[in-house]
Design a protein around this motif. Structure first.
Motif, PDB file in Angstrom:
ATOM      1  N   GLY A 110     -55.218  -4.143  19.869  1.00  0.00           N
ATOM      2  CA  GLY A 110     -53.950  -3.484  19.563  1.00  0.00           C
ATOM      3  C   GLY A 110     -52.792  -4.450  19.752  1.00  0.00           C
ATOM      4  O   GLY A 110     -52.908  -5.513  20.330  1.00  0.00           O
ATOM      5  N   SER A 111     -51.641  -4.052  19.272  1.00  0.00           N
ATOM      6  CA  SER A 111     -50.475  -4.937  19.277  1.00  0.00           C
ATOM      7  C   SER A 111     -49.868  -5.075  20.663  1.00  0.00           C
ATOM      8  O   SER A 111     -49.234  -6.070  20.978  1.00  0.00           O
ATOM      9  N   LYS A 112     -50.045  -4.120  21.563  1.00  0.00           N
ATOM     10  CA  LYS A 112     -49.460  -4.201  22.900  1.00  0.00           C
ATOM     11  C   LYS A 112     -50.333  -5.035  23.847  1.00  0.00           C
ATOM     12  O   LYS A 112     -49.826  -5.641  24.778  1.00  0.00           O
ATOM     13  N   ALA A 113     -51.630  -5.096  23.639  1.00  0.00           N
ATOM     14  CA  ALA A 113     -52.527  -5.803  24.549  1.00  0.00           C
ATOM     15  C   ALA A 113     -52.600  -7.299  24.252  1.00  0.00           C
ATOM     16  O   ALA A 113     -52.930  -8.091  25.150  1.00  0.00           O
ATOM     17  N   LEU A 155     -58.857  -9.506  13.472  1.00  0.00           N
ATOM     18  CA  LEU A 155     -59.864  -8.786  14.251  1.00  0.00           C
ATOM     19  C   LEU A 155     -59.384  -8.546  15.682  1.00  0.00           C
ATOM     20  O   LEU A 155     -59.594  -7.455  16.251  1.00  0.00           O
ATOM     21  N   ALA A 156     -58.730  -9.544  16.305  1.00  0.00           N
ATOM     22  CA  ALA A 156     -58.198  -9.384  17.654  1.00  0.00           C
ATOM     23  C   ALA A 156     -57.143  -8.297  17.675  1.00  0.00           C
ATOM     24  O   ALA A 156     -57.074  -7.484  18.603  1.00  0.00           O
ATOM     25  N   LEU A 157     -56.285  -8.246  16.652  1.00  0.00           N
ATOM     26  CA  LEU A 157     -55.242  -7.223  16.560  1.00  0.00           C
ATOM     27  C   LEU A 157     -55.862  -5.834  16.438  1.00  0.00           C
ATOM     28  O   LEU A 157     -55.401  -4.872  17.067  1.00  0.00           O
ATOM     29  N   LEU A 158     -56.936  -5.745  15.656  1.00  0.00           N
ATOM     30  CA  LEU A 158     -57.597  -4.452  15.479  1.00  0.00           C
ATOM     31  C   LEU A 158     -58.293  -3.991  16.761  1.00  0.00           C
ATOM     32  O   LEU A 158     -58.239  -2.816  17.125  1.00  0.00           O
ATOM     33  N   PHE A 159     -58.991  -4.897  17.442  1.00  0.00           N
ATOM     34  CA  PHE A 159     -59.739  -4.510  18.644  1.00  0.00           C
ATOM     35  C   PHE A 159     -58.831  -4.199  19.831  1.00  0.00           C
ATOM     36  O   PHE A 159     -59.061  -3.247  20.566  1.00  0.00           O
ATOM     37  N   ILE A 163     -53.084 -10.453  26.905  1.00  0.00           N
ATOM     38  CA  ILE A 163     -54.247 -11.341  26.810  1.00  0.00           C
ATOM     39  C   ILE A 163     -53.786 -12.797  26.729  1.00  0.00           C
ATOM     40  O   ILE A 163     -54.334 -13.678  27.406  1.00  0.00           O
ATOM     41  N   ALA A 164     -52.755 -13.065  25.925  1.00  0.00           N
ATOM     42  CA  ALA A 164     -52.236 -14.432  25.786  1.00  0.00           C
ATOM     43  C   ALA A 164     -51.672 -14.915  27.115  1.00  0.00           C
ATOM     44  O   ALA A 164     -51.870 -16.076  27.509  1.00  0.00           O
ATOM     45  N   ARG A 165     -50.964 -14.019  27.828  1.00  0.00           N
ATOM     46  CA  ARG A 165     -50.396 -14.367  29.121  1.00  0.00           C
ATOM     47  C   ARG A 165     -51.520 -14.701  30.114  1.00  0.00           C
ATOM     48  O   ARG A 165     -51.454 -15.682  30.858  1.00  0.00           O
ATOM     49  N   THR A 166     -52.554 -13.902  30.125  1.00  0.00           N
ATOM     50  CA  THR A 166     -53.689 -14.127  31.020  1.00  0.00           C
ATOM     51  C   THR A 166     -54.397 -15.432  30.679  1.00  0.00           C
ATOM     52  O   THR A 166     -54.777 -16.200  31.578  1.00  0.00           O
ATOM     53  N   MET A 167     -54.564 -15.704  29.392  1.00  0.00           N
ATOM     54  CA  MET A 167     -55.194 -16.972  28.980  1.00  0.00           C
ATOM     55  C   MET A 167     -54.322 -18.158  29.383  1.00  0.00           C
ATOM     56  O   MET A 167     -54.844 -19.203  29.811  1.00  0.00           O
ATOM     57  N   GLY A 168     -53.000 -18.012  29.277  1.00  0.00           N
ATOM     58  CA  GLY A 168     -52.086 -19.082  29.689  1.00  0.00           C
ATOM     59  C   GLY A 168     -52.200 -19.376  31.177  1.00  0.00           C
ATOM     60  O   GLY A 168     -52.224 -20.536  31.607  1.00  0.00           O
ATOM     61  N   LYS A 169     -52.245 -18.290  31.986  1.00  0.00           N
ATOM     62  CA  LYS A 169     -52.412 -18.466  33.432  1.00  0.00           C
ATOM     63  C   LYS A 169     -53.744 -19.152  33.741  1.00  0.00           C
ATOM     64  O   LYS A 169     -53.823 -20.028  34.609  1.00  0.00           O
ATOM     65  N   GLY A 170     -54.774 -18.723  33.040  1.00  0.00           N
ATOM     66  CA  GLY A 170     -56.091 -19.336  33.256  1.00  0.00           C
ATOM     67  C   GLY A 170     -56.081 -20.824  32.916  1.00  0.00           C
ATOM     68  O   GLY A 170     -56.646 -21.650  33.647  1.00  0.00           O
TER      69      GLY A 170
END
Length: 143
Positions: free
Chosen positions: A25-28, A19-23, A32-39
């Protein structure tokens, strides 16, 4: 394979990823993972900073409490030593007084026995008296 992370099974995890891949996309997804890691890194840093601040502030209290404990221990030890000294002095004085009282008591007993012997030597032996009833006719004549 059965994963029990927060009561989520493996199939549910795969479904969420799809579902995350569909919403997004493969480039975003990498962003998102990078932003979550920073957070997560910032959250961990803030948590460690709060812990360090808390320990620094409570460290003063801990030092104060340890100083108070050591002071109380030292004063208690001094008081205990003073009490021991006083009690030993009292015991020694009590022993001295007990010995003196025993000596005086022995002397008094000796003097008493000497005096009683002298009194018995000086006093005449008591004469035996016979108690004869007196005939009083005035009391008998009241008829």
């Amino acid at each position: 394979m059965n994963l029990n992370i927060l009561f989520i099974s493996g199939g549910e995890i795969v479904l969420v990823m799809l579902l995350a891949l569909l919403f997004f996309g493969s480039k975003a997804i990498p962003d998102i993972a990078r932003t979550m890691g920073k957070g997560m890194r910032e959250f961990k840093k803030a948590t460690n900073e709060i812990k360090r601040e808390f320990e620094d502030n409570t460290g003063d209290f801990k030092r104060d409490i340890n100083e108070i404990k050591s002071t109380v221990r030292n004063e208690t030890r001094k008081i205990s030593q003073d009490i021991d000294q006083v009690s030993s002095k009292v015991k020694s004085e009590t022993n001295k007084l007990t010995k003196e009282v025993e000596q005086v008591s022995n002397e008094v007993e000796e003097k008493t026995s000497e005096i009683s012997q002298e009194v018995s030597e000086l006093s005449p032996e008591p004469k035996s008296k016979t108690n004869k009833p007196s005939a009083d006719k005035s009391t008998d004549s009241k008829e």
